[in-house]
Enzyme design. Structure first.
Site, PDB file in Angstrom:
ATOM      1  N   LYS A  35       3.767 -10.118  20.964  1.00 48.98           N
ATOM      2  CA  LYS A  35       5.231  -9.902  20.906  1.00 48.98           C
ATOM      3  C   LYS A  35       5.375  -8.895  19.634  1.00 48.98           C
ATOM      4  O   LYS A  35       4.450  -8.823  18.893  1.00 48.98           O
ATOM      5  CB  LYS A  35       6.069 -11.196  20.747  1.00 48.98           C
ATOM      6  CG  LYS A  35       5.559 -11.635  19.400  1.00 48.98           C
ATOM      7  CD  LYS A  35       6.203 -13.251  19.388  1.00 48.98           C
ATOM      8  CE  LYS A  35       5.781 -14.004  18.009  1.00 48.98           C
ATOM      9  NZ  LYS A  35       6.027 -15.161  17.975  1.00 48.98           N
ATOM     10  N   TYR A 244      12.936   5.482 -11.221  1.00 48.39           N
ATOM     11  CA  TYR A 244      14.111   5.148 -11.269  1.00 48.39           C
ATOM     12  C   TYR A 244      14.135   3.987 -12.163  1.00 48.39           C
ATOM     13  O   TYR A 244      13.365   2.950 -12.173  1.00 48.39           O
ATOM     14  CB  TYR A 244      14.501   4.396 -10.073  1.00 48.39           C
ATOM     15  CG  TYR A 244      15.263   5.562  -9.054  1.00 48.39           C
ATOM     16  CD1 TYR A 244      16.094   6.505  -9.368  1.00 48.39           C
ATOM     17  CD2 TYR A 244      14.419   5.738  -7.837  1.00 48.39           C
ATOM     18  CE1 TYR A 244      16.616   7.404  -8.497  1.00 48.39           C
ATOM     19  CE2 TYR A 244      14.881   6.696  -6.838  1.00 48.39           C
ATOM     20  CZ  TYR A 244      15.872   7.545  -7.086  1.00 48.39           C
ATOM     21  OH  TYR A 244      16.279   8.424  -6.215  1.00 48.39           O
ATOM     22  N   MET A 292      12.720   5.254  -2.295  1.00 49.26           N
ATOM     23  CA  MET A 292      12.836   5.072  -0.614  1.00 49.26           C
ATOM     24  C   MET A 292      11.707   5.841   0.203  1.00 49.26           C
ATOM     25  O   MET A 292      11.202   5.058   1.133  1.00 49.26           O
ATOM     26  CB  MET A 292      14.094   5.982  -0.252  1.00 49.26           C
ATOM     27  CG  MET A 292      14.579   6.040   1.258  1.00 49.26           C
ATOM     28  SD  MET A 292      16.090   6.771   1.866  1.00 49.26           S
ATOM     29  CE  MET A 292      17.044   5.922   0.705  1.00 49.26           C
TER      30      MET A 292
HETATM   31  C1  LIG Z   1       4.842 -16.211  17.586  1.00 49.88           C
HETATM   32  C2  LIG Z   1       4.389 -17.319  18.539  1.00 49.88           C
HETATM   33  C3  LIG Z   1       3.048 -17.570  18.740  1.00 49.88           C
HETATM   34  C4  LIG Z   1       1.821 -17.011  17.842  1.00 49.88           C
HETATM   35  O1  LIG Z   1       2.170 -17.351  16.576  1.00 49.88           O
HETATM   36  P1  LIG Z   1       0.960 -17.217  15.271  1.00 49.88           P
HETATM   37  O2  LIG Z   1       1.346 -17.987  14.343  1.00 49.88           O
HETATM   38  O3  LIG Z   1       1.248 -15.817  15.144  1.00 49.88           O
HETATM   39  O4  LIG Z   1      -0.331 -17.512  16.260  1.00 49.88           O
HETATM   40  C5  LIG Z   1       2.801 -18.705  19.573  1.00 49.88           C
HETATM   41  N1  LIG Z   1       3.786 -19.361  20.132  1.00 49.88           N
HETATM   42  C6  LIG Z   1       4.955 -19.047  20.042  1.00 49.88           C
HETATM   43  C7  LIG Z   1       6.151 -19.840  20.916  1.00 49.88           C
HETATM   44  C8  LIG Z   1       5.421 -18.054  19.089  1.00 49.88           C
HETATM   45  O5  LIG Z   1       6.713 -17.870  18.987  1.00 49.88           O
END
Ligand SMILES: *Cc1c(COP(=O)(O)O)cnc(C)c1O
Length: 349
Positions: A35, A244, A292
């Site tokens: 993801k 800054y 930035m």
């Molecule tokens: C993001 C996620 C994972 C992976 O988690 P990690 O801690 O990065 O291994 C697995 N299952 C679900 C439902 C997630 O949202």
């Protein structure tokens, strides 16, 4: 001048996946969570690398991510959509063979109305109270759902990297109670649960961060190097200040390098006066405030002027940077990922 570059070691990702796959054992399938564009590292490249290692199942957050991934990896591998079946997703799910993980009675209803023939998974809430069917909904819907043979029943641990709370054990017991006797393919664990213990593995594990070199997978091979080009250097006299707010003052005659990256590139301003950049194996203090688009670094102790300095490398990984600013490796990775030229290295087997 070189550009800012995020080097991504696909061999390290492959090796991390294989190491986690070995931990999960032969009775458990090891999927891959890609993801948020593989935590910022590029889901198409990462997924193709893992396919070659034998990964057959992928998880993304959104149907749009699933659609892009399907184009990158072709037909065949399973792609689960963790956000489930949201309004408007039907065409993507049906046409691209994406499998939504249904999270609520509302999503179950939507799916059965608009895509009754499209395979699905089910998520159960076992205590995290984020996504998933509650026990009462599950009990009401299970007879109908089981008849349609869900591809997966899953839940998610809220404290998988914290051993002291007893929460893992409670969620494990709840998940077992809710799913025993269903005959379904079951999944409870991400990276943390996979490492926590065998009884958390069930039929499929879903590591994400461990693939990308982050905690809680302590033995992970580091995956990313972030190299930032030096734009200019100058000598700063004793008593002069840099950046800054004049937050850094020279105590000695100092050689200062200005590098091309800043908080607009996902490098937290909280690293001001509070980090090292690396010239190869030599650490150099980040001095003054992160601005930035620019960062200033004390390179007085180096011989000569480097062309680039690394914020992330084998000496200083994403978790080390995260610790400096009170966050987690996940956030460091995902805030960097999209903003740099990505350069992949991979030894094609
Ligand atoms: C993001 C996620 C994972 C992976 O988690 P990690 O801690 O990065 O291994 C697995 N299952 C679900 C439902 C997630 O949202």
């Amino acid at each position: 001048m070189a550009s800012s570059t995020l080097h991504i070691d696909l061999d390290a990702i492959a090796s991390n996946w294989k190491a986690l796959d070995a931990k999960s054992g032969p009775a458990t399938q090891t999927a891959a969570v890609v993801k948020a564009d593989s935590y910022g590292l590029g889901a198409d490249r990462v997924a193709r690398t893992l396919l070659r290692q034998g990964a057959k199942t992928f998880f993304v957050a959104l149907a749009e991510e699933g659609a892009k991934l399907r184009q990158a990896i072709g037909d065949g591998p399973e792609i689960f959509i963790l956000s489930g079946h949201m309004a408007g997703d039907r065409d993507m799910l049906d046409d691209l063979d994406l499998t939504p993980v249904l999270n609520s009675a509302e999503q179950v209803k939507r799916h059965m109305e608009v895509s009754p023939a499209t395979p699905f998974g089910v998520q159960l809430d076992t205590g995290m109270n984020r996504l998933g069917l509650e026990d009462a909904d599950w009990r009401a819907l299970a007879p109908m759902l089981l008849e349609k043979s869900p591809k997966l029943v899953m839940s998610h641990l809220s404290c998988s990297d914290e051993v002291h709370m007893g929460m893992n054990e409670r969620q494990l017991a709840e998940f077992t109670r809710m799913t025993d006797g269903t005959g379904l393919r079951r999944s409870l664990s991400a990276t943390g649960g996979l490492i926590y213990g065998k009884e958390y593995h069930f039929d499929l594990v879903r590591p994400g961060i461990g693939l990308y070199g982050g905690m809680p997978f302590a033995e992970a091979r580091p995956v990313v190097t972030l190299s930032l080009p030096v734009i200019q250097t100058r000598m700063v006299e004793v008593g002069e200040t840099v950046g800054y707010g004049n937050t850094w003052e020279a105590k000695r005659r100092s050689h200062v390098a200005t590098i091309s990256a800043g908080y607009a590139d996902g490098i937290s301003r909280r690293l001001s006066n509070n980090a090292q950049l690396w010239a190869g194996d030599t650490p150099c203090p980040l001095i003054g405030r992160v601005s930035m688009d620019l960062i200033t670094v004390d390179i007085t102790d180096l011989d000569g002027t480097p062309e680039e300095l690394d914020l992330l490398n084998t000496h200083q990984g994403v978790d080390a940077v995260a610790d400096l600013i009170g966050t987690i490796g996940y956030e460091v990775l995902t805030s960097l990922g999209a903003r740099y030229e990505r350069r992949y290295s991979e030894t094609l087997a």
